[in-house]
Design an enzyme around this catalytic site. Structure first.
Site, PDB file in Angstrom:
ATOM      1  N   LEU A 118       0.809  -1.208   0.000  1.00 39.60           N
ATOM      2  CA  LEU A 118       0.000   0.000   0.000  1.00 39.60           C
ATOM      3  C   LEU A 118       0.846   1.263   0.000  1.00 39.60           C
ATOM      4  O   LEU A 118       0.620   2.184   0.776  1.00 39.60           O
ATOM      5  CB  LEU A 118      -0.946   0.023   1.215  1.00 39.60           C
ATOM      6  CG  LEU A 118      -2.126  -0.949   1.171  1.00 39.60           C
ATOM      7  CD1 LEU A 118      -2.957  -0.791   2.420  1.00 39.60           C
ATOM      8  CD2 LEU A 118      -2.985  -0.708  -0.058  1.00 39.60           C
ATOM      9  N   CYS A 119       1.872   1.264  -0.811  1.00 41.09           N
ATOM     10  CA  CYS A 119       2.648   2.504  -0.915  1.00 41.09           C
ATOM     11  C   CYS A 119       2.941   2.793  -2.378  1.00 41.09           C
ATOM     12  O   CYS A 119       4.070   3.078  -2.753  1.00 41.09           O
ATOM     13  CB  CYS A 119       3.910   2.445  -0.065  1.00 41.09           C
ATOM     14  SG  CYS A 119       4.795   0.903  -0.170  1.00 41.09           S
ATOM     15  N   GLY A 120       1.923   2.688  -3.203  1.00 38.99           N
ATOM     16  CA  GLY A 120       2.048   3.073  -4.603  1.00 38.99           C
ATOM     17  C   GLY A 120       3.053   2.196  -5.325  1.00 38.99           C
ATOM     18  O   GLY A 120       3.125   1.000  -5.093  1.00 38.99           O
TER      19      GLY A 120
END
Lengths: 297, 134
Positions: free
Chosen positions: A90-92
């Site tokens: 969940l960090c691009g």
């Protein structure tokens, strides 16, 4: 047309998601500040270390007995790539951009006949690389930096690398991490650790100070110092990479979560509009039914 | 105006001390050495011990260092330490516990590399205990 109830459920669920993403964004923002401070605080050490190594390397250049960590093992057949990624998603594009870079590099090296080994730091990098290069991964570490990376952890990796190099498990070692440019941009960086390379910035600084100090006395002699300082420098470089990575991870997560929050907002607006339309249509329909019922009497 | 040396004490995590000093005494691997302005260029390893900063012949500040490297030129002196803190901030009990833990590590290890590492950490812990006591 979706029923009113399902639209209402949909709006609620997107709202919940939005709450989570905006909370994650805030958490990432506060962690980012801390990670950035840590990265900046560690910079002086790495810079001084570079400067000192620069002087040492200068004194040793051209000598036969230079330690192998400095001059290399004389081959460049086996490459070790240390892949630094995050433990969490969940960090691009943070993890996948590193993995993509590594994949390209591995293919490039393999097609030119070199063999490649991988050392993954961080859970995500291993998961993504295992599918393709599972048999190349010789070492793995995760759970580093729950509360920001600590120097002792980096030093352990450094020692391990030194040991593996001495056992001639590889000839060239490169570390891959995301350099922190800004919250919006993190740059995948390949940095060669072994053999040691003097980076260009230090060269310039050396020229500045060269007029005042051309040669050094060494105590004990330079070979001994180098043998001690080079493994240590590995730890420092790994530490720097981990810190930059930690800051980048939070930055990437922050902007990814910002986007997600914005998208959720848009989606809520759209679904709310649809909900209101069908609610009105329903009311209108009911009115028509009543009026026409009354007329029929 | 007294001549000064630009002194920097750096730990991996952060810059501990930076400033102009008149005299600084560094625990070199082959004996303590004092750095005054105009010192010959020198790179030396540092053993665990105490760095002392002097002002008008008085010790002004004392920092514990857990080993590292020192680079000296005529104008500046940089100490890269593995760990460092002001002597006043050392936790005496913590230091003693660390020494005990390091010693038990040393007695329980067998392999060559672990042994030398354990010996080193005992040395650092012992220096820390000594630093905390005086």
């Amino acid at each position: 047309m979706a029923s009113l109830k399902s639209l209402r459920l949909r709006i609620n669920s997107v709202k919940q998601t939005q709450k989570i993403t905006s909370a994650m964004k805030l958490v990432a923002a506060s962690k980012l500040r801390r990670a950035q401070e840590a990265a900046e605080a560690a910079r002086p050490y790495a810079e001084r270390m570079d400067r000192m190594l620069g002087s040492l390397a200068l004194a040793m250049s051209g000598r036969e007995d230079a330690p192998k960590l400095l001059s290399g093992s004389g081959n460049d057949q086996i490459h070790l790539i240390v892949v630094c990624t995050a433990d969490r998603g969940l960090c691009g594009g943070f993890n996948s951009s590193i993995v993509r870079g590594v994949r390209l590099r591995v293919q490039e090296l393999q097609s030119s006949g070199k063999s490649v080994k991988l050392y993954t730091v961080g859970r995500k990098g291993r998961e993504q690389l295992r599918r393709e290069f599972g048999e190349l991964i010789i070492e793995h570490k995760q759970g580093i930096g729950r509360r920001g990376p600590e120097f002792s952890e980096a030093a352990t990796i450094g020692e391990q690398l030194t040991l593996m190099f001495q056992e001639e498990q590889f000839d060239v070692c490169t570390i891959v991490y995301n350099r922190f440019e800004s919250v919006m941009s993190q740059i995948v960086t390949f940095q060669q650790l072994i053999p040691f390379t003097i980076n260009e910035d230090t060269d310039k600084k050396d020229v500045d100070s060269a007029d005042a100090d051309s040669s050094y006395d060494f105590e004990p002699d330079e070979t001994l110092i180098l043998e001690d300082i080079l493994p240590r420098n590995l730890g420092v470089q790994v530490f720097r990479a981990l810190l930059e990575n930690a800051a980048s991870e939070q930055g990437a997560r922050m902007s990814a979560m910002d986007n997600a929050t914005r998208n959720a907002g848009e989606m809520i607006d759209k679904v709310t509009l649809e909900y209101n339309r069908s609610r009105q249509a329903q009311i209108t329909k009911e009115l028509i039914e009543i009026v026409s019922g009354a007329e029929a009497l | 105006m007294v001549e000064t040396v630009q002194f920097e004490l750096v730990a991996p995590e952060k810059l501990i001390f930076t400033g102009e000093v008149e005299l600084v005494v560094v625990p070199g691997a082959e004996g303590d050495f004092g750095v005054l302005p105009g010192h010959a260029n020198l790179i030396s390893t540092v053993r665990p011990g105490i760095v002392e900063i002097y002002e008008s012949n008085q010790v002004k500040e004392r920092y514990f260092v857990g080993g590292g490297y020192a680079e000296v030129t005529s104008k500046r002196c940089t100490v890269l330490s593995t760990e460092s803190m002001p002597v006043s901030e050392i936790d005496t009990n913590g230091a003693q516990e660390r020494l005990n833990a390091a010693e038990s590590d040393l007695s329980s290890t067998t392999s060559e590399t672990d042994r030398s590492r354990a010996e080193r950490s005992v040395e650092v812990a012992r220096a820390l205990v000594e630093a905390s006591q005086n």
